[in-house]
Design a protein around this motif. Structure first.
Motif, PDB file in Angstrom:
ATOM      1  N   TYR A  42      44.837  46.201  16.884  1.00  0.00           N
ATOM      2  CA  TYR A  42      44.402  45.324  15.792  1.00  0.00           C
ATOM      3  C   TYR A  42      45.280  44.075  15.766  1.00  0.00           C
ATOM      4  N   LEU A  43      44.768  43.005  16.380  1.00  0.00           N
ATOM      5  CA  LEU A  43      45.523  41.769  16.551  1.00  0.00           C
ATOM      6  C   LEU A  43      45.637  40.965  15.263  1.00  0.00           C
ATOM      7  N   THR A  44      44.721  41.181  14.340  1.00  0.00           N
ATOM      8  CA  THR A  44      44.700  40.438  13.079  1.00  0.00           C
ATOM      9  C   THR A  44      45.444  41.208  12.001  1.00  0.00           C
ATOM     10  N   ASP A  45      46.336  40.516  11.313  1.00  0.00           N
ATOM     11  CA  ASP A  45      47.047  41.106  10.176  1.00  0.00           C
ATOM     12  C   ASP A  45      46.110  41.051   8.967  1.00  0.00           C
ATOM     13  N   PRO A  46      45.698  42.205   8.435  1.00  0.00           N
ATOM     14  CA  PRO A  46      44.763  42.193   7.302  1.00  0.00           C
ATOM     15  C   PRO A  46      45.333  41.526   6.057  1.00  0.00           C
ATOM     16  N   ASN A  47      46.657  41.421   5.943  1.00  0.00           N
ATOM     17  CA  ASN A  47      47.246  40.711   4.808  1.00  0.00           C
ATOM     18  C   ASN A  47      47.055  39.209   4.941  1.00  0.00           C
ATOM     19  N   ALA A  48      47.016  38.719   6.185  1.00  0.00           N
ATOM     20  CA  ALA A  48      46.815  37.286   6.422  1.00  0.00           C
ATOM     21  C   ALA A  48      45.335  36.916   6.464  1.00  0.00           C
ATOM     22  N   GLU A  49      44.481  37.860   6.898  1.00  0.00           N
ATOM     23  CA  GLU A  49      43.037  37.599   6.999  1.00  0.00           C
ATOM     24  C   GLU A  49      42.280  38.799   6.445  1.00  0.00           C
ATOM     25  N   PRO A  50      41.948  38.791   5.155  1.00  0.00           N
ATOM     26  CA  PRO A  50      41.244  39.928   4.565  1.00  0.00           C
ATOM     27  C   PRO A  50      39.768  40.027   4.964  1.00  0.00           C
ATOM     28  N   ASP A  51      39.185  38.952   5.505  1.00  0.00           N
ATOM     29  CA  ASP A  51      37.777  38.973   5.906  1.00  0.00           C
ATOM     30  C   ASP A  51      37.647  39.714   7.240  1.00  0.00           C
ATOM     31  N   MET A  52      37.184  40.960   7.175  1.00  0.00           N
ATOM     32  CA  MET A  52      37.097  41.806   8.364  1.00  0.00           C
ATOM     33  C   MET A  52      36.147  41.251   9.428  1.00  0.00           C
ATOM     34  N   ASP A  53      35.215  40.388   9.033  1.00  0.00           N
ATOM     35  CA  ASP A  53      34.312  39.766  10.009  1.00  0.00           C
ATOM     36  C   ASP A  53      35.052  38.800  10.928  1.00  0.00           C
ATOM     37  N   LYS A  54      36.285  38.447  10.575  1.00  0.00           N
ATOM     38  CA  LYS A  54      37.086  37.524  11.384  1.00  0.00           C
ATOM     39  C   LYS A  54      38.195  38.234  12.166  1.00  0.00           C
ATOM     40  N   TRP A  55      38.280  39.531  12.028  1.00  0.00           N
ATOM     41  CA  TRP A  55      39.335  40.269  12.713  1.00  0.00           C
ATOM     42  C   TRP A  55      39.143  40.246  14.224  1.00  0.00           C
ATOM     43  N   GLN A  56      40.264  40.309  14.937  1.00  0.00           N
ATOM     44  CA  GLN A  56      40.244  40.437  16.395  1.00  0.00           C
ATOM     45  C   GLN A  56      40.862  41.770  16.768  1.00  0.00           C
ATOM     46  N   ILE A  57      40.138  42.512  17.585  1.00  0.00           N
ATOM     47  CA  ILE A  57      40.556  43.842  18.013  1.00  0.00           C
ATOM     48  C   ILE A  57      40.474  43.895  19.528  1.00  0.00           C
ATOM     49  N   GLU A  58      41.614  44.143  20.155  1.00  0.00           N
ATOM     50  CA  GLU A  58      41.617  44.247  21.617  1.00  0.00           C
ATOM     51  C   GLU A  58      41.295  45.676  22.029  1.00  0.00           C
ATOM     52  N   LEU A  59      40.321  45.801  22.909  1.00  0.00           N
ATOM     53  CA  LEU A  59      39.992  47.077  23.533  1.00  0.00           C
ATOM     54  C   LEU A  59      40.708  47.117  24.878  1.00  0.00           C
ATOM     55  N   ALA A  60      41.366  48.219  25.181  1.00  0.00           N
ATOM     56  CA  ALA A  60      42.044  48.385  26.478  1.00  0.00           C
ATOM     57  C   ALA A  60      41.840  49.829  26.913  1.00  0.00           C
ATOM     58  N   PHE A  61      41.008  50.014  27.937  1.00  0.00           N
ATOM     59  CA  PHE A  61      40.659  51.346  28.428  1.00  0.00           C
ATOM     60  C   PHE A  61      41.182  51.475  29.853  1.00  0.00           C
ATOM     61  N   ARG A  62      41.988  52.509  30.090  1.00  0.00           N
ATOM     62  CA  ARG A  62      42.611  52.686  31.413  1.00  0.00           C
ATOM     63  C   ARG A  62      41.574  53.107  32.440  1.00  0.00           C
ATOM     64  N   LEU A  63      41.723  52.504  33.631  1.00  0.00           N
ATOM     65  CA  LEU A  63      40.873  52.851  34.765  1.00  0.00           C
ATOM     66  C   LEU A  63      41.519  53.969  35.569  1.00  0.00           C
ATOM     67  N   ALA A  64      40.702  54.731  36.280  1.00  0.00           N
ATOM     68  CA  ALA A  64      41.210  55.775  37.165  1.00  0.00           C
ATOM     69  C   ALA A  64      42.029  55.136  38.272  1.00  0.00           C
ATOM     70  N   ASP A  65      43.067  55.839  38.687  1.00  0.00           N
ATOM     71  CA  ASP A  65      43.849  55.352  39.832  1.00  0.00           C
ATOM     72  C   ASP A  65      42.963  55.370  41.064  1.00  0.00           C
ATOM     73  N   PRO A  66      43.106  54.340  41.930  1.00  0.00           N
ATOM     74  CA  PRO A  66      42.296  54.356  43.152  1.00  0.00           C
ATOM     75  C   PRO A  66      42.712  55.520  44.042  1.00  0.00           C
ATOM     76  N   PRO A  67      41.777  56.026  44.839  1.00  0.00           N
ATOM     77  CA  PRO A  67      42.119  57.142  45.733  1.00  0.00           C
ATOM     78  C   PRO A  67      43.220  56.734  46.708  1.00  0.00           C
ATOM     79  N   ALA A  68      44.106  57.669  47.005  1.00  0.00           N
ATOM     80  CA  ALA A  68      45.181  57.394  47.964  1.00  0.00           C
ATOM     81  C   ALA A  68      44.578  57.172  49.345  1.00  0.00           C
ATOM     82  N   SER A  69      45.129  56.190  50.040  1.00  0.00           N
ATOM     83  CA  SER A  69      44.572  55.905  51.377  1.00  0.00           C
ATOM     84  C   SER A  69      45.457  56.433  52.461  1.00  0.00           C
TER      85      SER A  69
END
Length: 182
Positions: A155-182
């Motif tokens: 949650y990149l947006t501080d809700p105390n600084a920006e109470p309008d949730m429609d303006k919030w910025q949320i970073e999604l970060a999903f880990r990828l599988a490790d590539p197969p060993a070669s």
């Protein structure tokens, strides 16, 4: 005959701009709980408490507070952590846990808009990764649930600084599988 105004739809969120990024290991502290999505406030409402606990111990934050989804089960209970990334580890106390977010390649994107619209943003992110031929660090479980190596919503947006949730910025970060060993 009386007419009623049509309900306003949510404003459309800007499109995601997914990218693949390499991330190092990251120490963090968290509260952990098993919660249903309709009772997410049980864990979400503890972030302020965790921030206060870490700050009172002189912790230096390394980024925005996050939710880490260890398992996701839209029909049942999900294993979720409310966490804060730290510059250096802290000694846990009580029900505060210490952990390390794993290093690796992550698909990242920033959602701008109300958290209630994250479901669509996540579907878009997953569809993008499928088109790119990327494999998640995720194991399907019985009943449609998923176990993730690391799936974050920061949650990149501080809700105390920006109470309008429609303006919030949320970073999604999903880990990828490790590539197969070669």
């Amino acid at each position: 005959m009386r007419t009623f105004p049509r309900p306003r739809p949510f404003p459309r969120s800007p499109p995601l701009a997914p990218a693949v990024a390499e991330r190092p290991e990251q120490p963090y502290v968290s509260f952990r709980a098993s919660v249903r999505m309709d009772q997410f406030a049980v864990i979400a409402d503890r972030l302020g408490e965790l921030i206060g606990w870490a700050a009172s111990r002189g912790a230096e934050f390394a980024g925005a507070p996050f939710f880490r989804f260890r398992t996701v089960d839209m029909a049942g209970e999900s294993d979720v952590e409310a966490g804060i990334p730290l510059v250096a580890p802290l000694t846990p106390e009580g029900d505060v846990h210490q952990g390390t977010l794993p290093a690796g390649r992550y698909v990242t994107a920033v959602h701008t808009g109300h958290p209630d619209r994250l479901f669509d943003a996540i579907a878009d992110l997953r569809a993008w990764a499928d088109r790119e031929g990327l494999a998640w660090d995720m194991t399907p479980l019985d009943g449609g649930a998923e176990r993730w190596g690391c799936r974050l919503e920061s949650y990149l947006t501080d809700p105390n600084a920006e109470p309008d949730m429609d303006k919030w910025q949320i970073e999604l970060a999903f880990r990828l599988a490790d590539p197969p060993a070669s």
